[in-house]
Write a protein that holds these residues in place. Sequence first.
Motif, PDB file in Angstrom:
ATOM      1  N   UNK A 126     -43.202  18.019  34.883  1.00  0.00           N
ATOM      2  CA  UNK A 126     -42.639  19.135  34.117  1.00  0.00           C
ATOM      3  C   UNK A 126     -41.422  18.667  33.322  1.00  0.00           C
ATOM      4  N   UNK A 127     -40.600  17.829  33.927  1.00  0.00           N
ATOM      5  CA  UNK A 127     -39.412  17.294  33.237  1.00  0.00           C
ATOM      6  C   UNK A 127     -39.842  16.469  32.020  1.00  0.00           C
ATOM      7  N   UNK A 128     -40.894  15.659  32.167  1.00  0.00           N
ATOM      8  CA  UNK A 128     -41.395  14.868  31.040  1.00  0.00           C
ATOM      9  C   UNK A 128     -41.870  15.787  29.907  1.00  0.00           C
ATOM     10  N   UNK A 129     -42.577  16.855  30.257  1.00  0.00           N
ATOM     11  CA  UNK A 129     -43.044  17.791  29.235  1.00  0.00           C
ATOM     12  C   UNK A 129     -41.866  18.505  28.565  1.00  0.00           C
ATOM     13  N   UNK A 131     -38.839  17.299  28.135  1.00  0.00           N
ATOM     14  CA  UNK A 131     -38.215  16.331  27.224  1.00  0.00           C
ATOM     15  C   UNK A 131     -39.020  16.193  25.944  1.00  0.00           C
ATOM     16  N   UNK A 132     -40.357  16.198  26.055  1.00  0.00           N
ATOM     17  CA  UNK A 132     -41.209  16.129  24.862  1.00  0.00           C
ATOM     18  C   UNK A 132     -41.034  17.375  24.002  1.00  0.00           C
ATOM     19  N   UNK A 133     -40.928  18.535  24.649  1.00  0.00           N
ATOM     20  CA  UNK A 133     -40.754  19.785  23.909  1.00  0.00           C
ATOM     21  C   UNK A 133     -39.434  19.794  23.157  1.00  0.00           C
ATOM     22  N   UNK A 134     -38.391  19.255  23.762  1.00  0.00           N
ATOM     23  CA  UNK A 134     -37.082  19.254  23.105  1.00  0.00           C
ATOM     24  C   UNK A 134     -37.074  18.391  21.861  1.00  0.00           C
ATOM     25  N   UNK A 135     -37.968  17.408  21.783  1.00  0.00           N
ATOM     26  CA  UNK A 135     -38.035  16.564  20.587  1.00  0.00           C
ATOM     27  C   UNK A 135     -38.442  17.372  19.356  1.00  0.00           C
ATOM     28  N   UNK A 140     -32.303  24.051  23.280  1.00  0.00           N
ATOM     29  CA  UNK A 140     -32.105  25.490  23.472  1.00  0.00           C
ATOM     30  C   UNK A 140     -33.445  26.240  23.519  1.00  0.00           C
ATOM     31  N   UNK A 141     -34.309  26.014  22.521  1.00  0.00           N
ATOM     32  CA  UNK A 141     -35.614  26.683  22.508  1.00  0.00           C
ATOM     33  C   UNK A 141     -36.475  26.228  23.683  1.00  0.00           C
ATOM     34  N   UNK A 142     -36.438  24.939  23.994  1.00  0.00           N
ATOM     35  CA  UNK A 142     -37.260  24.425  25.094  1.00  0.00           C
ATOM     36  C   UNK A 142     -36.867  25.051  26.419  1.00  0.00           C
ATOM     37  N   UNK A 143     -35.583  25.095  26.688  1.00  0.00           N
ATOM     38  CA  UNK A 143     -35.113  25.694  27.941  1.00  0.00           C
ATOM     39  C   UNK A 143     -35.361  27.197  27.933  1.00  0.00           C
TER      40      UNK A 143
END
Length: 187
Positions: A126-129, A131-135, A140-143
């Motif tokens: 989940x953490x890897x996903x 981090x990918x989303x934050x790219x 802010x949006x990812x969290x």
Amino acid sequence: MKLLDLFVAFTRSGLLGYGGGPSAIPLIKQEAVDRYHWMTADEFGDVLALSNALPGPINTKLAGYIGYRVGGIAGMLVATLATVLPTVLLMIVLLVFLTSLQDQPWVKGMTRAVVPVIGVMLLTMAWEFLKKAQETLGWLKSIGLTAVSLVLLVFADVHPAILIAVILIYVLVRPVKQQGIANDERE
């Protein structure tokens, strides 16, 4: 060679994925993305999201898709068989063994100890996903999306397939901002 690689990869993830689909997902990712490079981590995330929205065991859906992608119909059959057959055989052996020893304290401890290990594996993925989303979305949006999803899944008891379907529909119908076109129009 591709069919043998598919068989080995999905047999390994099927045998080591004790506890069902959630425990095998990181193992399948390890095989498909990291070891054999059949797809990227982003592609695996997309396939995983789609597989979660469909009925049935996640392992066989992932095996079927990845097998088809790598080796066509034969690849799909080999990967699916490699996922199912060892698991069925192992379950028969384990059930006979555990039933005969179910009252032993070490068996009870062993089955309880597996749960936190699977939790850590899923948390890592989940953490890897995230981090990918934050790219692409930013932190802010990812969290924010993670928090909203967590609330809907845990507290509002929304089925994951419904949440995934809503997000897919939103992505398909929302207007796409194309920076290149906007920059050209300003010039």
